[in-house]
Design an enzyme around this catalytic site. Structure first.
Site, PDB file in Angstrom:
ATOM      1  N   GLU A  82       0.823  -1.212   0.000  1.00  0.00           N
ATOM      2  CA  GLU A  82       0.000   0.000   0.000  1.00  0.00           C
ATOM      3  C   GLU A  82       0.864   1.273   0.000  1.00  0.00           C
ATOM      4  OE1 GLU A  82      -4.289  -0.631   1.689  1.00  0.00           O
ATOM      5  OE2 GLU A  82      -2.847  -0.955   3.283  1.00  0.00           O
ATOM      6  N   HIS A 101      -0.655   4.974   8.074  1.00  0.00           N
ATOM      7  CA  HIS A 101      -1.794   4.146   7.671  1.00  0.00           C
ATOM      8  C   HIS A 101      -1.856   2.959   8.624  1.00  0.00           C
ATOM      9  CE1 HIS A 101      -4.717   1.817   5.600  1.00  0.00           C
ATOM     10  NE2 HIS A 101      -3.868   0.829   5.430  1.00  0.00           N
ATOM     11  N   HIS A 103      -4.813  -0.003  10.792  1.00  0.00           N
ATOM     12  CA  HIS A 103      -6.109  -0.692  10.757  1.00  0.00           C
ATOM     13  C   HIS A 103      -6.717  -0.717  12.169  1.00  0.00           C
ATOM     14  CE1 HIS A 103      -4.404  -3.198   7.109  1.00  0.00           C
ATOM     15  NE2 HIS A 103      -4.562  -1.921   6.818  1.00  0.00           N
ATOM     16  N   HIS A 164     -11.551  -0.992   6.656  1.00  0.00           N
ATOM     17  CA  HIS A 164     -10.119  -1.126   6.391  1.00  0.00           C
ATOM     18  C   HIS A 164      -9.275  -0.438   7.463  1.00  0.00           C
ATOM     19  CE1 HIS A 164      -6.714  -0.304   3.191  1.00  0.00           C
ATOM     20  NE2 HIS A 164      -6.241  -0.776   4.324  1.00  0.00           N
TER      21      HIS A 164
HETATM   22 ZN    ZN Z   1      -4.288  -1.111   4.860  1.00  0.00          ZN
END
Ligand code: ZN
Length: 242
Positions: A82, A101, A103, A164
């Site tokens: 990602e 980023h 989760h 997500h």
């Molecule tokens: Zn992710």
């Protein structure tokens, strides 16, 4: 902030910050095997990012250097798939020096019950302008999806990603990390309040726009400095998976 120093002399500090940011998101339960934090090399379109491992295993000596076109410029190993989240946000936002980023479970739960983030305690005030939601499920593994996510983020601090996780984007990696921790804490409280209110969102005493605006300085450099000191030290002392 110290991580925003310019010139090559600042790179060891930035590398250390990026590695610590990754440790923090794992040690504080925002991510386990997945998730990643990056830091822009000041004044460039390049950034430090860990290899494709748990953020809990990141180290300053193994970071890669990528550019906003998703190209690996130096370092050994493969970047996280990602990487486009980071590359395209740095491309769209010259003001951004750090991207996280993760989760985090409470944020993911909020997206899946259709509840936008609300300011329900003082520290949530950092997000008084609202947190947009990227609705499309699945991972951000292409340049196009990275651009879509960057557009949804707009000029904001954070974006929720349905089912997500979250992405935060701030002037440096320390601030982006603290913001991610604050957003998850805030979402967790919102969920608990909703549960205590029998799921009735109307019973939540969410801050009015005016009230939220009055506590909007929760991500100021002073707050970030103090919170980073704590998170960084605690992350170094906590065991992996802690
Ligand atoms: Zn992710």
């Amino acid at each position: 902030m110290t991580s925003a120093k310019s010139g090559r002399g600042a790179e060891p500090t930035l590398k250390r910050d990026v590695a610590l940011a990754n440790l923090i998101i794992e040690r504080f339960g925002l991510s386990n095997a997945f998730g990643h934090a990056s830091g822009r090399i000041p004044g460039t379109n390049t950034f430090f990012m860990p290899t494709r491992r748990s953020p809990g295993l990141a180290s300053a000596s193994t970071l890669l250097v990528l550019d906003t076109e998703g190209k690996v410029l130096s370092g050994r190993g493969t970047p996280n798939s990602e990487l486009w989240i980071h590359a395209r946000i740095y491309a769209a936002r010259p003001d951004v020096g750090g991207v996280v980023h993760a989760h985090p479970p409470a944020c993911v739960c909020l997206t899946q019950i259709g509840q936008p983030h609300r300011v329900v305690h003082n520290q949530g005030g950092a997000f008084y302008a609202g947190v947009p939601e990227y609705e499309r499920v699945g991972l951000i593994r292409t340049r196009e999806l990275g651009d879509l996510l960057a557009r949804k983020l707009g000029s904001g601090l954070a974006v929720m990603m349905r089912g997500h996780g979250i992405t935060t984007a701030l002037p440096d990696v320390r601030a982006a990390t603290v913001a991610a921790c604050m957003l998850e804490e805030s979402a967790g409280m919102q969920l608990r309040m909703l549960a205590a209110a029998g799921g009735d969102a109307a019973r939540l005493r969410a801050y009015t726009r005016e009230e939220a605006g009055s506590v909007s300085d929760q991500i100021s450099p002073r707050v970030v400095e103090r919170a980073w000191e704590y998170y960084a030290l605690a992350a170094e002392q906590r065991p992996l998976g802690g």
